[in-house]
Write a protein that holds these residues in place. Structure first.
Motif: not given
Length: 475
Positions: A263-265, A246-250, A240-243, A285-287
């Motif tokens: 790193v995502v563990y 969370g975001f991806l840059d360019q 839920d924190d990622v939601l 999917l974002l991760l």
């Protein structure tokens, strides 16, 4: 199986009570801890993680065999993760009937279509075994390999000193010296640290993706602490924190709470109940789309499925991954037990008939992690009788039931009676590897885990409340 202590110790009720008190206090001082069931997200009240009073004897040759084959299992998992055709073919029947595996596979396919954003791969896995007893001999047989959220490296690293102390107090000084050090937490942290270093940003963090219920937080804290000691920052976040943040840059760099994530563990995301909404699938999917190193990435996650395990046991399959390396193939195959397909067709029909004729000789395994999922005895008959002609059976594999020799021990659990118990044990071996592009930068066996349970209990791990932590006493 031999005992760690003689019968005069094992049967001395007053001494056992004293030793249990000594053991619990030592465990608390060593950090062998869990939060309590009633308040799983608070460290105000904690208890000792359940464990055996005495270590369990394990034949030295078999233990060393498990350690030696681990780097080959690391390599195998990594090779499978890079072979989309193999994964597609191996999992075709499973994803047709198992929605959870199918959802993971769809993410895998989308990442392949888009192209992987990160060439660094980090694998932290644990291969689990039992000692099968036949004709008076113990042979090492693999139960499964865990490629996601393999737990208890932290706490198991603290267990050797607990049992050494108990044995000394029990007057068994010689036995106490046979318990090996176990640096599994350090080993896993080394793998994470190497991936972080290769990512190449001093400001980026390691994100532990954790569950809402965090009873087993101290196990993870040992690994976190090892990283902080190397001046590598860590954060703990949930889906839920990622939601929310969370975001991806360019450049597809991942940011969560304004932290760049190197790193995502994953210590979450391995069970259907971890995905209670479509948004959580979106977060996964974002991760996966990000430039962060994933442990595991989606293809490595799929490489650890039971169906892949069953396909690997087919004649000639391992040779594809280790061409011209017959000794490695031999070492891996030596750990395999009977694994059988339940796909539709003649071979699957034979498996069903075989299982229904002698259900007590097999284990029915769904594509699930976390303990407590396997089906035994009359349960096998019920599942296969109901679905023997339907495609539902393809969600499972069938495995020979192993027959380890029971031993006697005391299982120390909060609020449980102190009584001698017939026990069975399961040996886990931790592996850590890092690959960058085509170069394997690190590939190690980094530690072990012994879990013991009452011989009456069919299935389940420590977190599931069935097994307890233990140490191997090499004999």
């Amino acid at each position: 199986m031999a005992q760690a202590v003689p019968d005069e110790v094992m049967m001395n009720a007053d001494l056992i009570k004293d030793l249990a008190d000594v053991a619990k206090d030592k465990a608390l001082r060593q950090g062998v801890l869990m939060r309590i069931q009633e308040t799983p997200n608070s460290s105000e009240l904690v208890t000792y993680a359940p464990f055996t009073l005495f270590p369990t004897p394990v034949p030295k040759a078999v233990f060393l065999q498990a350690l030696q084959v681990q780097i080959h299992f690391n390599t195998l998992v990594d090779k499978i993760s890079q072979d989309p055709d193999f994964l597609r073919e191996a999992l075709a029947s499973t994803i047709a009937v198992d929605d959870f595996t199918a959802r993971l596979f769809r993410i895998h396919e989308q990442i392949l279509k888009e192209g992987r954003s990160q060439s660094i791969v980090l694998g932290l896995n644990r291969s689990d075994y039992m000692l099968d007893q036949k004709n008076g001999k113990s042979s090492l047989k693999q139960i499964e390999i865990n490629t996601v959220a393999a737990s208890f490296a932290g706490i198991s690293s603290r267990m050797p000193d607990v049992h050494r102390h108990v044995l000394k107090v029990a007057g068994q000084l010689e036995q106490s010296q046979k318990i090996l050090d176990n640096n599994a937490a350090v080993g896993l942290a080394m793998g994470i640290a190497k991936a972080w270093e290769l990512y190449g940003s001093d400001r980026a963090v390691i994100m532990f993706l954790v569950e809402e219920n965090q009873r087993n937080i101290f196990d993870q804290r040992f690994i976190e602490n090892e990283l902080w000691m190397r001046n590598i920052p860590t954060i703990r976040k949930q889906f839920d924190d990622v939601l929310k943040t969370g975001f991806l840059d360019q450049e597809k760099r991942l940011f969560v709470d304004d932290h760049e994530v190197a790193v995502v563990y994953f210590r979450n995301g391995y069970m259907p109940e971890n995905y209670i909404s479509e948004q959580r699938w979106d977060a996964r999917l974002l991760l996966e789309r990000s430039r962060a190193v994933k442990c595991p990435d989606i293809s490595t996650h799929l490489a650890g499925t039971k169906k892949v395990q069953q396909v690997l046991a087919r004649p000639g399959v391992l040779e594809k991954f280790f061409p011209d390396q017959p000794q490695i193939v031999e070492q891996i195959i030596a750990t395999f037990t009977g694994l059988y397909t339940l796909d539709m067709g003649t071979e699957g029909d034979k498996t069903v008939a075989m299982a229904l004729a002698a259900p007590d000789q097999f284990v029915l395994k769904p594509q699930r992690e976390g303990g407590g999922n396997n089906i035994y005895g009359s349960g096998i008959s019920q599942v296969l009788e109901d679905g023997k002609d339907g495609t539902e059976r393809m969600a499972y594999i069938l495995m020979d039931k192993l027959h380890p020799k029971p031993g006697k021990n005391y299982l120390l659990r909060r609020d449980a009676p102190l009584e001698i118990t017939n026990c069975l044990s399961e040996l886990g071996v931790f592996g850590a590897y890092v690959r960058q592009g085509e170069e394997m930068v690190m590939n190690k066996c980094v530690g072990h885990l012994l879990r013991t349970k009452c011989s009456e209990d069919s299935d389940g791990g420590v977190a599931a409340g069935v097994a307890v932590l233990d140490n191997p006493l090499l004999i």
